[in-house]
Design an enzyme around this catalytic site. Structure first.
Site, PDB file in Angstrom:
ATOM      1  N   ASP A  28       5.691  24.066 -24.827  1.00 12.88           N
ATOM      2  CA  ASP A  28       6.825  24.944 -24.506  1.00 12.88           C
ATOM      3  C   ASP A  28       7.029  25.994 -25.600  1.00 12.88           C
ATOM      4  O   ASP A  28       6.734  25.744 -26.769  1.00 12.88           O
ATOM      5  CB  ASP A  28       8.092  24.086 -24.337  1.00 12.88           C
ATOM      6  CG  ASP A  28       9.198  24.855 -23.630  1.00 12.88           C
ATOM      7  OD1 ASP A  28       8.903  25.873 -22.972  1.00 12.88           O
ATOM      8  OD2 ASP A  28      10.363  24.428 -23.754  1.00 12.88           O
ATOM      9  N   ARG A  32       9.301  32.672 -25.585  1.00 17.09           N
ATOM     10  CA  ARG A  32      10.038  33.048 -26.806  1.00 17.09           C
ATOM     11  C   ARG A  32       9.092  33.587 -27.876  1.00 17.09           C
ATOM     12  O   ARG A  32       9.432  34.500 -28.611  1.00 17.09           O
ATOM     13  CB  ARG A  32      10.846  31.843 -27.331  1.00 17.09           C
ATOM     14  CG  ARG A  32      12.150  31.666 -26.564  1.00 17.09           C
ATOM     15  CD  ARG A  32      12.736  30.307 -26.779  1.00 17.09           C
ATOM     16  NE  ARG A  32      11.984  29.291 -26.038  1.00 17.09           N
ATOM     17  CZ  ARG A  32      12.060  27.995 -26.274  1.00 17.09           C
ATOM     18  NH1 ARG A  32      12.826  27.553 -27.267  1.00 17.09           N
ATOM     19  NH2 ARG A  32      11.385  27.142 -25.537  1.00 17.09           N
ATOM     20  N   HIS A  45       1.790  33.224 -22.792  1.00 13.76           N
ATOM     21  CA  HIS A  45       0.963  32.247 -22.064  1.00 13.76           C
ATOM     22  C   HIS A  45      -0.506  32.429 -22.456  1.00 13.76           C
ATOM     23  O   HIS A  45      -1.236  31.457 -22.616  1.00 13.76           O
ATOM     24  CB  HIS A  45       1.132  32.403 -20.551  1.00 13.76           C
ATOM     25  CG  HIS A  45       2.531  32.153 -20.081  1.00 13.76           C
ATOM     26  ND1 HIS A  45       3.306  31.120 -20.556  1.00 13.76           N
ATOM     27  CD2 HIS A  45       3.314  32.813 -19.180  1.00 13.76           C
ATOM     28  CE1 HIS A  45       4.490  31.140 -19.964  1.00 13.76           C
ATOM     29  NE2 HIS A  45       4.524  32.170 -19.121  1.00 13.76           N
ATOM     30  N   LEU A 139     -13.378  12.499 -24.403  1.00 14.19           N
ATOM     31  CA  LEU A 139     -11.931  12.744 -24.287  1.00 14.19           C
ATOM     32  C   LEU A 139     -11.627  12.978 -22.817  1.00 14.19           C
ATOM     33  O   LEU A 139     -12.344  13.716 -22.148  1.00 14.19           O
ATOM     34  CB  LEU A 139     -11.541  14.004 -25.081  1.00 14.19           C
ATOM     35  CG  LEU A 139     -10.096  14.489 -24.903  1.00 14.19           C
ATOM     36  CD1 LEU A 139      -9.118  13.612 -25.706  1.00 14.19           C
ATOM     37  CD2 LEU A 139      -9.925  15.945 -25.354  1.00 14.19           C
ATOM     38  N   ARG A 193       6.753  17.545 -27.805  1.00 13.53           N
ATOM     39  CA  ARG A 193       7.269  18.739 -27.135  1.00 13.53           C
ATOM     40  C   ARG A 193       7.478  19.818 -28.180  1.00 13.53           C
ATOM     41  O   ARG A 193       8.210  19.625 -29.151  1.00 13.53           O
ATOM     42  CB  ARG A 193       8.585  18.490 -26.412  1.00 13.53           C
ATOM     43  CG  ARG A 193       9.045  19.779 -25.679  1.00 13.53           C
ATOM     44  CD  ARG A 193      10.219  19.592 -24.769  1.00 13.53           C
ATOM     45  NE  ARG A 193      10.457  20.826 -24.018  1.00 13.53           N
ATOM     46  CZ  ARG A 193      10.877  20.889 -22.771  1.00 13.53           C
ATOM     47  NH1 ARG A 193      11.129  19.789 -22.113  1.00 13.53           N
ATOM     48  NH2 ARG A 193      11.072  22.058 -22.171  1.00 13.53           N
TER      49      ARG A 193
HETATM   50  C1  IPE Z   1       8.407  22.397 -19.086  1.00 11.81           C
HETATM   51  O1  IPE Z   1       8.740  23.602 -19.678  1.00 11.81           O
HETATM   52  C2  IPE Z   1       7.179  22.545 -18.288  1.00 11.81           C
HETATM   53  C3  IPE Z   1       5.988  23.042 -18.980  1.00 11.81           C
HETATM   54  C4  IPE Z   1       5.801  23.199 -20.250  1.00 11.81           C
HETATM   55  C5  IPE Z   1       4.920  23.342 -18.109  1.00 11.81           C
HETATM   56  P1  IPE Z   1       9.963  24.474 -19.194  1.00 11.81           P
HETATM   57  O2  IPE Z   1      10.151  25.533 -20.213  1.00 11.81           O
HETATM   58  O3  IPE Z   1       9.779  24.920 -17.798  1.00 11.81           O
HETATM   59  O4  IPE Z   1      11.148  23.408 -19.240  1.00 11.81           O
HETATM   60  P2  IPE Z   1      12.728  23.570 -19.114  1.00 11.81           P
HETATM   61  O5  IPE Z   1      13.013  24.073 -17.742  1.00 11.81           O
HETATM   62  O6  IPE Z   1      13.185  24.525 -20.167  1.00 11.81           O
HETATM   63  O7  IPE Z   1      13.253  22.197 -19.345  1.00 11.81           O
HETATM   64  C1  IPE Z   2       5.888  27.005 -21.574  1.00 12.76           C
HETATM   65  O1  IPE Z   2       6.450  28.117 -22.173  1.00 12.76           O
HETATM   66  C2  IPE Z   2       4.832  27.362 -20.574  1.00 12.76           C
HETATM   67  C3  IPE Z   2       5.206  27.097 -19.175  1.00 12.76           C
HETATM   68  C4  IPE Z   2       6.304  26.536 -18.749  1.00 12.76           C
HETATM   69  C5  IPE Z   2       4.225  27.473 -18.188  1.00 12.76           C
HETATM   70  P1  IPE Z   2       7.711  28.834 -21.528  1.00 12.76           P
HETATM   71  O2  IPE Z   2       7.234  29.901 -20.616  1.00 12.76           O
HETATM   72  O3  IPE Z   2       8.635  27.856 -20.944  1.00 12.76           O
HETATM   73  O4  IPE Z   2       8.358  29.496 -22.830  1.00 12.76           O
HETATM   74  P2  IPE Z   2       9.901  29.614 -23.168  1.00 12.76           P
HETATM   75  O5  IPE Z   2      10.482  28.246 -23.102  1.00 12.76           O
HETATM   76  O6  IPE Z   2      10.503  30.537 -22.141  1.00 12.76           O
HETATM   77  O7  IPE Z   2       9.914  30.191 -24.531  1.00 12.76           O
HETATM   78 MG    MG Z   3      10.225  26.805 -21.661  1.00 11.51          MG
END
Ligand code: IPE
Ligand code: IPE
Ligand code: MG
Length: 269
Positions: A28, A32, A45, A139, A193
């Site tokens: 995650d 940001r 991404h 793996l 996480r």
């Molecule tokens: C969780 O991330 C799913 C993935 C990393 C794929 P999100 O960024 O979507 O989670 P929430 O909605 O903030 O909990």
């Molecule tokens: C996680 O990063 C990747 C996916 C959920 C696909 P985010 O896209 O949720 O990044 P933030 O949380 O908005 O920074």
């Molecule tokens: Mg996120």
């Protein structure tokens, strides 16, 4: 009925090793990371894929056997359509580009999640990558895509009911575990996480029952080998009691080291 070959942490005490056998990660913070650099979210991404390569290498070097990554949740469809479509394209391009390298490195590739909403071309690519790498043992890399822990438990229950229409209400934990999407691996020892949030976001709800949880503010594209090392160090400092007391744990460890000095292997349980 096929039983899962792996110990259920709520039924038996699993054998614990210094290096986690299975690491599960919610990657995650990509959006940001990009916003901090005045870039579009999707640029994060793209950088996230690089962090992924570093993490896979780090897990192989350390002897981790299973790595499971949350790439797209069942709730991520709520994002803007262009971001969802970028993520799908990125998945497809990365898989096309990396599949041979995964295979050369002895990686078994699997995808868990509800693929029914995916482009058939992507599903075909996934199935081919899974078939190509099925015999690899170094793996097991699992990508959770359109995955949700509740979806997984429900599809397992529905699978059991379809297989055994005459049985009602007497299913066991082992039978349910064997129907879950990740039935080919042990429960995660370590859950990581990145990105600062302290929640599970509907990831592996069943299997995380006794995993060690590690949360870091590091955004996923910045998660490098040192960051992986810190997570594993934190894991190694934990006392995994599985319901027992510290004293019981120390007694067991003494017994195990005495018996291994005699050359007699003994189960930690
Ligand atoms: C969780 O991330 C799913 C993935 C990393 C794929 P999100 O960024 O979507 O989670 P929430 O909605 O903030 O909990
Ligand atoms: C996680 O990063 C990747 C996916 C959920 C696909 P985010 O896209 O949720 O990044 P933030 O949380 O908005 O920074
Ligand atoms: Mg996120």
């Amino acid at each position: 009925m096929a039983r899962s070959p792996f110990t259920s942490s709520t039924r038996d005490v699993p054998i614990v090793s210094a290096v986690p056998r299975h690491i599960a990660i919610i990657m995650d913070g990509n959006g940001r990371w990009a916003r901090k650099r005045f870039l579009p979210r999707v640029a994060g991404h793209g950088r996230g894929v690089e962090a992924l390569r570093t993490t896979i290498r780090g897990c192989i070097e350390r002897g981790v056997s299973y790595l499971t990554l949350f790439a797209f949740s069942s709730e991520n469809w709520r994002r803007p359509a262009d971001e969802v479509s970028f993520l799908m394209q990125l998945f497809m391009r990365s898989l096309q580009k990396e599949v041979d390298r995964l295979h050369e490195n002895g990686i078994r590739f699997r995808v868990i999640g509800d693929l029914s909403r995916f482009d058939p071309a992507l599903v075909e690519l996934i199935r081919r990558a899974e078939a190509l790498t099925a015999g690899n043992e170094r793996l097991t890399l699992t990508v959770a895509a359109n995955y949700g822990g509740r979806w997984d438990i429900m599809q397992a229950i529905n699978g059991l009911l379809a297989k055994f229409p005459d049985r009602r209400g007497d299913f066991t934990e082992d039978e349910l575990s064997a129907e879950l999407a990740l039935n080919y691996g042990p429960e995660p020892d370590l859950f990581i996480r990145t990105g600062g949030e302290q929640r599970i976001s509907n990831f592996l709800l069943w299997q995380l029952a006794y995993s060690e949880l590690y949360f870091t503010d590091t955004l996923w594209p910045d998660f490098d080998d040192a960051a992986l090392g810190h997570a594993i160090q934190s894991y190694q400092s934990r006392e995994r009691r599985f319901g027992r007391t510290s004293e019981q744990l120390r007694e067991t460890e003494k017994r195990v080291s005495a018996s291994s000095a005699d050359g007699v292997p003994e189960n930690h349980a």
